[in-house]
Scaffold this active site. Structure first.
Site, PDB file in Angstrom:
ATOM      1  N   ILE A  46       0.812  -1.211   0.000  1.00  0.00           N
ATOM      2  CA  ILE A  46       0.000   0.000   0.000  1.00  0.00           C
ATOM      3  C   ILE A  46       0.856   1.277   0.000  1.00  0.00           C
ATOM      4  CG2 ILE A  46      -0.312   0.048   2.516  1.00  0.00           C
ATOM      5  CD1 ILE A  46      -2.916   1.081  -0.107  1.00  0.00           C
ATOM      6  N   GLN A  81       0.368  -2.392 -17.153  1.00  0.00           N
ATOM      7  CA  GLN A  81      -0.418  -3.597 -17.390  1.00  0.00           C
ATOM      8  C   GLN A  81      -1.893  -3.222 -17.293  1.00  0.00           C
ATOM      9  OE1 GLN A  81       0.832  -6.172 -14.141  1.00  0.00           O
ATOM     10  NE2 GLN A  81       2.495  -7.021 -15.364  1.00  0.00           N
ATOM     11  N   GLN A  89     -15.449  -6.465 -21.770  1.00  0.00           N
ATOM     12  CA  GLN A  89     -14.608  -6.349 -22.959  1.00  0.00           C
ATOM     13  C   GLN A  89     -15.451  -5.950 -24.167  1.00  0.00           C
ATOM     14  OE1 GLN A  89     -12.433 -10.054 -23.180  1.00  0.00           O
ATOM     15  NE2 GLN A  89     -11.137  -9.505 -21.450  1.00  0.00           N
ATOM     16  N   ALA A 125      -4.157  -6.973 -28.942  1.00  0.00           N
ATOM     17  CA  ALA A 125      -3.508  -6.102 -27.966  1.00  0.00           C
ATOM     18  C   ALA A 125      -2.385  -5.302 -28.622  1.00  0.00           C
ATOM     19  CB  ALA A 125      -2.964  -6.931 -26.807  1.00  0.00           C
ATOM     20  N   ILE A 126      -1.604  -5.951 -29.460  1.00  0.00           N
ATOM     21  CA  ILE A 126      -0.507  -5.264 -30.139  1.00  0.00           C
ATOM     22  C   ILE A 126      -1.051  -4.090 -30.954  1.00  0.00           C
ATOM     23  CG2 ILE A 126       1.265  -5.513 -31.939  1.00  0.00           C
ATOM     24  CD1 ILE A 126       1.553  -8.476 -30.911  1.00  0.00           C
ATOM     25  N   HIS A 127      -2.173  -4.300 -31.630  1.00  0.00           N
ATOM     26  CA  HIS A 127      -2.794  -3.247 -32.433  1.00  0.00           C
ATOM     27  C   HIS A 127      -3.186  -2.053 -31.557  1.00  0.00           C
ATOM     28  CE1 HIS A 127      -5.146  -1.351 -35.567  1.00  0.00           C
ATOM     29  NE2 HIS A 127      -6.172  -1.287 -34.725  1.00  0.00           N
ATOM     30  N   ILE A 128      -3.780  -2.331 -30.396  1.00  0.00           N
ATOM     31  CA  ILE A 128      -4.175  -1.243 -29.482  1.00  0.00           C
ATOM     32  C   ILE A 128      -2.943  -0.482 -29.014  1.00  0.00           C
ATOM     33  CG2 ILE A 128      -5.099  -0.744 -27.171  1.00  0.00           C
ATOM     34  CD1 ILE A 128      -7.127  -3.026 -27.681  1.00  0.00           C
ATOM     35  N   TYR A 129      -1.896  -1.209 -28.621  1.00  0.00           N
ATOM     36  CA  TYR A 129      -0.688  -0.546 -28.130  1.00  0.00           C
ATOM     37  C   TYR A 129      -0.041   0.312 -29.213  1.00  0.00           C
ATOM     38  CZ  TYR A 129      -1.261  -3.983 -24.384  1.00  0.00           C
ATOM     39  OH  TYR A 129      -1.753  -4.763 -23.367  1.00  0.00           O
TER      40      TYR A 129
END
Length: 167
Positions: A46, A81, A89, A125-129
């Site tokens: 924390i 992450q 989703q 995911a690669i496309h979004i990044y």
């Protein structure tokens, strides 16, 4: 969509995600943490200044998390992450949560670079990044073990100046 700091009351939701084998495989992590273990980890971390964890909400409901981890204040970089609950989703929450996490890292923490690891077999995911300006910095061969086999991963990085130029 709303983003807020992770609170102890969110741990049952994290517990559900952490016990999903398919979800944790995306993070190259072992599933099956106990709720007691998550409570201990929360208490231990924390006050840890090397990480920030945020809850992504949709209509005041827990929809996922975005995390900035391994924050290095000397070199001014960290890993990001994101996980969106399967029920949420396809609504664009991953992109909104990623946007909020990146902006926090660059504008609040004054980071120079944010990086991530992604399975080479995860083109969505690669496309979004890539849309955010992340660039492939290299392939890590058989770097992560998940679901019974080793996976190649790309390390992708985004510099603050590139993010703001794209924006």
């Amino acid at each position: 969509m709303n983003i807020r700091p992770l609170e102890k009351q969110d741990l049952p939701h994290i517990y559900q995600q952490k016990n999903s084998r398919s979800v944790m495989a995306l993070w190259f992590e072992e599933p099956f943490n106990s709720l007691d273990e998550l409570n201990l980890l929360y208490d231990r971390h924390i006050l840890d200044q090397s990480e920030r964890r945020f809850v992504i909400e949709d209509d005041n409901e827990f929809a996922g998390v975005v995390e900035l981890i391994d924050i290095n204040t000397i070199h001014r970089h960290c890993e990001i992450q994101i996980i969106i609950d399967t029920r949420y989703q396809g609504r664009g929450l991953a992109q909104e949560g990623l946007q909020a996490g990146i902006e926090y890292g660059f504008s609040v923490l004054n980071l120079h670079k944010i990086y991530l690891y992604v399975d080479v077999e995860n083109p969505a995911a690669i496309h979004i990044y890539e849309k955010f300006g992340f660039q492939n910095e290299g392939r890590l061969r058989q770097h992560f073990f998940a679901e019974g086999c080793y996976h190649d991963s790309y390390m992708m990085g985004l510099f603050a100046n590139n993010f703001y130029q794209k924006k």
